[in-house]
Design a protein around this motif. Sequence first.
Motif, short mmCIF file in Angstrom:
data_model
loop_
_atom_site.label_atom_id
_atom_site.label_comp_id
_atom_site.label_asym_id
_atom_site.label_seq_id
_atom_site.Cartn_x
_atom_site.Cartn_y
_atom_site.Cartn_z
N THR A 251 -24.56 -18.24 3.04
CA THR A 251 -25.76 -17.76 2.36
C THR A 251 -26.01 -16.28 2.66
O THR A 251 -26.57 -15.57 1.83
CB THR A 251 -27.00 -18.59 2.74
OG1 THR A 251 -27.02 -18.72 4.17
CG2 THR A 251 -26.97 -19.95 2.11
N SER A 252 -25.56 -15.83 3.83
CA SER A 252 -25.75 -14.40 4.15
C SER A 252 -24.55 -13.56 3.66
O SER A 252 -24.51 -12.36 3.88
CB SER A 252 -25.91 -14.22 5.66
OG SER A 252 -24.68 -14.56 6.30
N PHE A 253 -23.60 -14.22 3.00
CA PHE A 253 -22.39 -13.56 2.46
C PHE A 253 -21.51 -12.93 3.54
O PHE A 253 -20.54 -12.28 3.23
CB PHE A 253 -22.76 -12.48 1.41
CG PHE A 253 -23.29 -13.08 0.14
CD1 PHE A 253 -22.43 -13.67 -0.78
CD2 PHE A 253 -24.66 -13.07 -0.12
CE1 PHE A 253 -22.93 -14.24 -1.94
CE2 PHE A 253 -25.16 -13.63 -1.28
CZ PHE A 253 -24.30 -14.23 -2.19
N GLU A 254 -21.89 -13.11 4.81
CA GLU A 254 -21.14 -12.49 5.90
C GLU A 254 -19.66 -12.91 5.87
O GLU A 254 -18.76 -12.09 6.01
CB GLU A 254 -21.78 -12.92 7.23
CG GLU A 254 -21.16 -12.27 8.45
CD GLU A 254 -21.63 -12.93 9.75
OE1 GLU A 254 -22.51 -13.82 9.68
OE2 GLU A 254 -21.10 -12.57 10.81
N ILE A 255 -19.42 -14.23 5.64
CA ILE A 255 -18.06 -14.75 5.74
C ILE A 255 -17.14 -14.20 4.65
O ILE A 255 -15.94 -14.03 4.83
CB ILE A 255 -18.07 -16.31 5.73
CG1 ILE A 255 -16.72 -16.88 6.17
CG2 ILE A 255 -18.42 -16.85 4.36
CD1 ILE A 255 -16.46 -16.77 7.64
N PHE A 256 -17.75 -13.91 3.48
CA PHE A 256 -16.91 -13.51 2.34
C PHE A 256 -16.23 -12.17 2.56
O PHE A 256 -15.12 -11.96 2.08
CB PHE A 256 -17.74 -13.50 1.05
CG PHE A 256 -18.21 -14.88 0.66
CD1 PHE A 256 -17.30 -15.85 0.30
CD2 PHE A 256 -19.56 -15.21 0.70
CE1 PHE A 256 -17.71 -17.13 -0.04
CE2 PHE A 256 -19.98 -16.48 0.37
CZ PHE A 256 -19.07 -17.45 0.00
N ASP A 257 -16.91 -11.28 3.29
CA ASP A 257 -16.27 -9.98 3.59
C ASP A 257 -15.00 -10.20 4.40
O ASP A 257 -13.98 -9.57 4.16
CB ASP A 257 -17.23 -9.08 4.37
CG ASP A 257 -18.44 -8.69 3.54
OD1 ASP A 257 -18.31 -8.71 2.30
OD2 ASP A 257 -19.51 -8.39 4.11
N HIS A 258 -15.13 -11.12 5.38
CA HIS A 258 -13.96 -11.39 6.23
C HIS A 258 -12.85 -12.07 5.45
O HIS A 258 -11.68 -11.73 5.58
CB HIS A 258 -14.38 -12.25 7.43
CG HIS A 258 -15.32 -11.54 8.35
ND1 HIS A 258 -15.00 -10.36 8.98
CD2 HIS A 258 -16.59 -11.83 8.72
CE1 HIS A 258 -16.02 -9.96 9.71
NE2 HIS A 258 -17.02 -10.83 9.57
N ILE A 259 -13.22 -13.06 4.63
CA ILE A 259 -12.21 -13.75 3.81
C ILE A 259 -11.53 -12.75 2.88
O ILE A 259 -10.30 -12.74 2.76
CB ILE A 259 -12.87 -14.89 2.99
CG1 ILE A 259 -13.32 -16.01 3.92
CG2 ILE A 259 -11.88 -15.43 1.95
CD1 ILE A 259 -14.06 -17.15 3.23
N GLY A 260 -12.33 -11.89 2.26
CA GLY A 260 -11.79 -10.89 1.33
C GLY A 260 -10.77 -10.00 2.03
O GLY A 260 -9.67 -9.77 1.51
#
Lengths: 256, 271
Positions: free
Chosen positions: B70-79
């Motif tokens: 929900t904080s989009f934090e993980i998506f930066d790392h996945i990207g």
Amino acid sequence: MSETAIEVRNLTKAFYDADSDRTTIAAYEVEFEVKRGEFVCIVGPSGCGKTTVLRILAGLESKLGGSIDMKSDNPPAMVFQEASVLPWLTVRENVGFPLSLKGVSAAKRRARVDELLELTGLADFADALPHRLSGGMKQRVSVARALVDDREILLMDEPFGALDEQTRLVLQQELLRIWETTGKTVVFITHSVDEALTLADRVLVMSPRPGTIIADLAVPFDRPRDVVEMRRDKRFWDLTYEVWRLLASTSPERHA
Amino acid sequence: MSLVTAKLTEEQIRELKAPAQRERLFRTISYFSPILLLLLWEVASQLNVIDRRFFPPPSAIAGTFWQMITSFEIFDHIGATLRRVSVGYVMGAIPGILLGLVLGLSQPARRVLGPIFAALYPVPKIAILPLILLIFGVGDASKFVVIAIGVFFLLLYNTMGGVMQTPQIYLDVAKNAGATRLQTFFRIALPSALPNIFTGLRLAAGSSYIIIAAAEFLGARSGVGFFIWASWQTFAVSRMFVGIVVISALGYFTILALELIERKLVPWAKH
């Protein structure tokens, strides 16, 4: 009919195995001629070098001695022993393979391939992949592929050897029909005396290794032939006996 | 048209279908067996049978995961991780396949170049990471290179093996049909080696994620590997688990995608 298409003189082939330091003579002083439009069968026991002779004619193997003269404008087409159909191509693509290598346009290719699918009874399987086909169907594909770019000489290396007898009989009849319509010069290798007499104008009998031609027999039956009916002819069995007698007289077991 | 009318009894049909039905039952169970393990873990962790500090209950990990989504934090790392893996993967796979084809078809090439690759292959890719960081810096370039090296060897060897297994008869067919060397290369050797190439691609996908995780531990400010390492440094075990789950899932889905592509491209091979 009298013009010579293939002339083989003193053809010798040997293999050398470096590990055992042994030389094997596969074919020795093989001599024969094939006339234009003729259907010739070479019959002999397995290991007699008949396939080697055919592979040399096809340019797939080099010869050690002798000469080969092929009076033809294009290299011979080959129908192989085992399933030589490329598994990643559909039936249509397999048949059109030689044309696609030469860059024949898709439209022309399609028209020609359709003709051959019709001729070989494969029209209903045009877009199937080979693993869906029976052994007989696969060999039809091999035959169609060998005919597709219309070369003058057709070399066939035990094309029906792996098939059951009923299928083989059907394909022999079909091959005769196709040969009669195309008029190709055919050299057909087989270990089956029966098959050789069914198909050929002339049967060349080969001895066991080192293989050489020991007899050249004319097969007198009229054309077109019926592969079942010709078995009622006494001459068929006389010739069968004659070939078997020749093969038996040279058998190494007999002389040992 | 059939000459004989044949009919099976109800009982015979039931007997005939029984093995297939049993097989379907076990396949259904197989979907749920991992969930059973998670359930066991949850209970054991809640009851303190296993140490919560090291094995927080899956529900807690899921909670942390949800926050990070929900904080989009993980998506930066996945990207970041996906970018590094995919660029490095392609950089390694293409030369690996091409060189594998050459070495597979040409015995002289195999004799000359084979020993060089055989000597380089066993060098652990992680062991040379410091050297690569030194040459290519701490940016993405060093990650691309280290993954490319790992992927390259797997594809080189699998492609070469596949080409060398090409049945002689296919090569004879090509020659008799009048194929040039280049045509034999791309129209016979390549498709014939395709099942092996896909084996290489799948193995390479798995090892790419192993390599990237380790590479991101050492020299990165982003990516799932970095995230696992950073969580360890603050002893945020739940976040560590999220990182582990995410990177496993990435690997799993990559391999799944490759299998789907393989089914499309290699329909003749047995799966």
